[in-house]
Design an enzyme around this catalytic site. Structure first.
Site, PDB file in Angstrom:
ATOM      1  CB  CYS A 194     -35.756 -28.816  21.924  1.00 34.42           C
ATOM      2  SG  CYS A 194     -35.786 -30.416  21.124  1.00 34.42           S
TER       3      CYS A 194
ATOM      4  CG  HIS B  23     -39.107 -26.777  20.154  1.00 32.38           C
ATOM      5  ND1 HIS B  23     -38.282 -26.843  19.054  1.00 32.38           N
ATOM      6  CD2 HIS B  23     -39.194 -28.043  20.647  1.00 32.38           C
ATOM      7  CE1 HIS B  23     -37.891 -28.104  18.899  1.00 32.38           C
ATOM      8  NE2 HIS B  23     -38.430 -28.845  19.846  1.00 32.38           N
TER       9      HIS B  23
ATOM     10  CG  ASN C 259     -38.417 -31.429  16.793  1.00 34.40           C
ATOM     11  OD1 ASN C 259     -37.418 -30.699  16.807  1.00 34.40           O
ATOM     12  ND2 ASN C 259     -38.987 -31.870  17.896  1.00 34.40           N
TER      13      ASN C 259
END
Ligand code: COA
Length: 332
Positions: A113, A259, A289
């Site tokens: 991520c 994020h 995501n």
């Protein structure tokens, strides 16, 4: 000493939209549960046979076009992904081949991520040192093929999705004011197994066995509560550290792009930093995501919608598998 700046951005998601109701047809879940716990309303998943290049190439081409450049103007590729098409080689070479831009260096980075923020820091260092002039930084993921979409995997499968975002970086003179100003990067391997894919892996011989497949070791595994707990502390801490390094405070910040892990995480980060709604951008509702791609996708949406303008102070912050986390401060 020169600086690097982002000259253009672009993104691409697969055209297949998967709604929460679609997921409820695969596993025991509901639109209400997913919206309340994650904020996600829909996400994009690849169709069978789609590859990293199908997402990364259009994203890269849009970023190049926005920068007024062509693939021939690029000197290097930094490709962030945690879901490569193959164990080896990495995705970077497939993009290099598809771009048709010559035998460019292509560096894959595996920091999940945080991949795009780490990628920006590598590209920034290469440009500052004079090693390369213009670098394409890509964050791209195909997570949908690595998730258990039965009820057993529902706490993971409702969150993650597919997509690509790209940015072209080039040198600017510090007198222009704009550019990448500071980074803050960390990792803590004590938590390596809290968000991970066990197999296939080279510690196993063969790298994956029938027993492992039957046990579901090939699927992305997550301890959601632990990820949540660390993310809401680490992102504000790191973003503030990067901001302090650049000599600014939160009052100076035009926009924070966190994020897009989970809308509840972004809301907790906003609250802990006491930021106004207009200072934080979220789009997880529409994309889920997408791991290393969330930040460049959001950045491109902000640029194209006018939410991010020349002169704005932008903060990026990411947290995820590893655990790894990091932040960047950019004068747009
Ligand atoms: N649909 C319906 N119910 C679900 C579900 C789903 N998709 N996923 C889990 N549940 C159930 C669980 O089985 C559990 O049921 P039980 O109480 O009968 O055992 C209940 O919901 C609560 O589960 P739990 O895992 O404790 O939920 P939670 O409140 O921690 O929420 C997450 C789960 C995943 C949404 C949450 O932990 C989270 O957002 N974590 C961060 C994840 C993240 O951002 N990851 C990306 C990092 S890069």
């Amino acid at each position: 000493m020169r600086r690097s700046a982002i000259l253009g951005t672009g993104f691409c998601v697969p055209d297949r939209i998967v709604t929460n109701d679609d997921l409820a047809g695969l596993m025991d879940t509901s639109d209400q549960w997913i919206r309340e716990r994650t904020g996600i309303e829909q996400r994009h998943w690849v169709r069978e046979g789609e590859t990293s290049v199908d997402l990364a190439l259009p994203a890269a081409q849009r970023a190049l076009e926005a920068a007024g450049l062509t693939a021939k103007d690029i000197d290097a590729i930094v490709f962030a992904t945690s879901s490569p098409d193959h164990f080896c080689p990495g995705n970077g070479v497939y993009l290099q081949r598809a771009l048709g831009a010559g035998q460019l260096p292509a560096l894959d980075i595996r920091t999940q991520c945080s991949g795009f923020v780490y990628g920006l820091s590598v590209a920034d260092a290469w440009i500052r040192s004079g090693q390369f002039e213009r670098i394409l930084v890509v964050g791209q993921e195909i997570q949908s093929t690595g998730m258990d979409v039965s009820t057993d995997g529902r706490h993971v499968a409702v969150i993650f999705a597919d997509g690509a975002g790209a940015a072209v970086l080039g040198p600017v003179d510090p007198s222009e004011g704009r550019g990448l100003l500071s980074f803050d990067l960390h990792s803590d391997g004590d938590h390596a197994e809290k968000l991970w894919v066990d197999a296939p892996g080279s510690m196993y011989h063969p790298r994956i066995s029938v027993g492992q497949l039957e046990a579901g070791r090939q699927w992305l595994q997550m301890d959601g509560r632990e990820v949540f707990r660390h993310a809401v502390t680490r992102m504000p801490e790191s973003a503030t550290a990067a901001l302090t390094k650049a000599g600014y405070t939160w009052n100076d910040v035009s926009l924070l792009i966190p994020h897009q892990a989970n809308l509840r995480i972004s809301e907790a980060v906003q609250k802990s930093l006491k930021l106004r709604d207009d200072q934080v951008y979220n789009n997880i509702m529409r994309y889920g995501n997408t791991t290393s791609a969330t930040i460049p996708i959001a950045m491109d949406e902000c640029v194209r919608s006018g939410r991010l303008k020349r002169g704005d102070l932008l903060v990026l912050t990411a947290f995820g598998s590893g655990f790894m986390w990091g932040s960047a401060v950019i004068r747009w």
